[in-house]
Motif scaffolding. Sequence first.
Motif, short mmCIF file in Angstrom:
data_model
loop_
_atom_site.label_atom_id
_atom_site.label_comp_id
_atom_site.label_asym_id
_atom_site.label_seq_id
_atom_site.Cartn_x
_atom_site.Cartn_y
_atom_site.Cartn_z
N HIS A 1 0.21 -0.72 0.43
CA HIS A 1 0.12 -0.06 0.07
C HIS A 1 1.11 1.03 -0.22
N VAL B 1 -4.25 1.68 -2.77
CA VAL B 1 -4.08 3.32 -2.37
C VAL B 1 -4.88 3.67 -3.82
N TYR C 1 -10.74 4.23 -0.73
CA TYR C 1 -9.75 4.44 0.29
C TYR C 1 -9.86 5.81 0.82
N GLN D 1 -7.79 3.72 -8.22
CA GLN D 1 -6.42 3.41 -8.15
C GLN D 1 -5.79 3.77 -9.87
N TRP E 1 -7.54 7.91 7.10
CA TRP E 1 -7.49 7.23 5.84
C TRP E 1 -9.03 5.81 6.69
N ARG F 1 1.98 2.24 3.27
CA ARG F 1 0.79 2.44 3.50
C ARG F 1 0.55 3.61 4.33
N HIS G 1 -11.82 3.05 4.56
CA HIS G 1 -12.50 2.63 3.36
C HIS G 1 -13.77 3.11 3.34
N PHE H 1 -1.76 5.89 2.26
CA PHE H 1 -3.17 6.23 1.79
C PHE H 1 -3.57 7.70 1.61
N THR H 2 -2.75 8.05 2.41
CA THR H 2 -3.23 9.88 2.24
C THR H 2 -1.54 10.37 2.06
#
Length: 340
Positions: free
Chosen positions: A202, A232, A266, A299, A273, A205, A275, A207-208
């Motif tokens: 991800h 992501v 996401y 994505q 963040w 990790r 889901h 996601f932002t």
Amino acid sequence: MAQANIDYRDCDRQVWEEELEDFVPSRILDAHIHCFWRSAVTGVDPDSLKKEDNDLETLNQWAEVLYPGRRMQYLILGHPFPGTDVAKHVELNRSEIDGVPGVRHNRLVTPSCKLEDIERDLKHPQFVGLKPYRTHSVTGDIAQCRIHEFLPHEQMEFANHHGLWVTMHLSRFHGCADQLNLQDLEEYTTKRYPNLKWMLAHCARSFTYWPMQEAVERLRDMPNIHYDTSAVTDPRPYISLLTKEDTRRIFWGSDGVGAAFFHGHYAALGRAWEHYDADRGDLQFPHCDGRPILAVYEQLLSMKFAAEIAGLSKDQVEGLFWRNAATALGIGEEEGASND
Ligand SMILES: [Zn+2]
């Protein structure tokens, strides 16, 4: 053989045809995808699980719909579903991929796995690495655990000795921007486990925008760090990654089926963040034609925007989707099925 239950809508097809078909290359290696069998989950009635079986055939059926005509290869990861009987899940994966060209596997591991069992399984030529997960942390704290708390040192030593891959979904609130995670990765990559190859899931990790922006300049100086792009959907981490990292260290991953092939995304909310499944969101769409698309297409759109901003060449984009991971995993060009 599992029949895929594919919810593909006109709005998905429109986005593919108008925006993605020209961007996604003819060959794809999905380096973060899972098979799942309800029969490997213990302690529950399999029919009560609100989750369907996904085998290799399911993945191929989805690929034919999502990316028509593309030639597919996979790194299938062990599925860290709660209650999974690890030995049974490993055996189901082994028999599913055995002898299938273009497919590799990272074995599900928990801190209670015996090294001799891992060693036996990793003798299979298609087993190339390990897939630990934070839910198995020995501390019981799945949100704030450190790497060694769910991937014990003896397993890292084993991976280092054999030059294996580890797909690492970092824990702790700030993911790759967490100072302890960065210190651990620095120590492991440069001193303690120099032969272990990390695939940070991800986008490490991120996601932002925030973790990648904070961490990319330290991560890019570490050897043996790679990223998979799975799940992501915010463009900002991709912009930081594609403009500041060596793009050859970045591998396409979808996190299909359950975590990416749904309508939604996401959602980045400041540094947090979550889901977001648009079919459950009870949205009204008073100002527009309300037709959310598949998260995996969100994505792809974000990657496309970031690739344009970063000025990536066609060759670099082909690298992201196939060559980078195929080269790293030693998967030959001719291995794998065409889904024409
Ligand atoms: Zn996953």
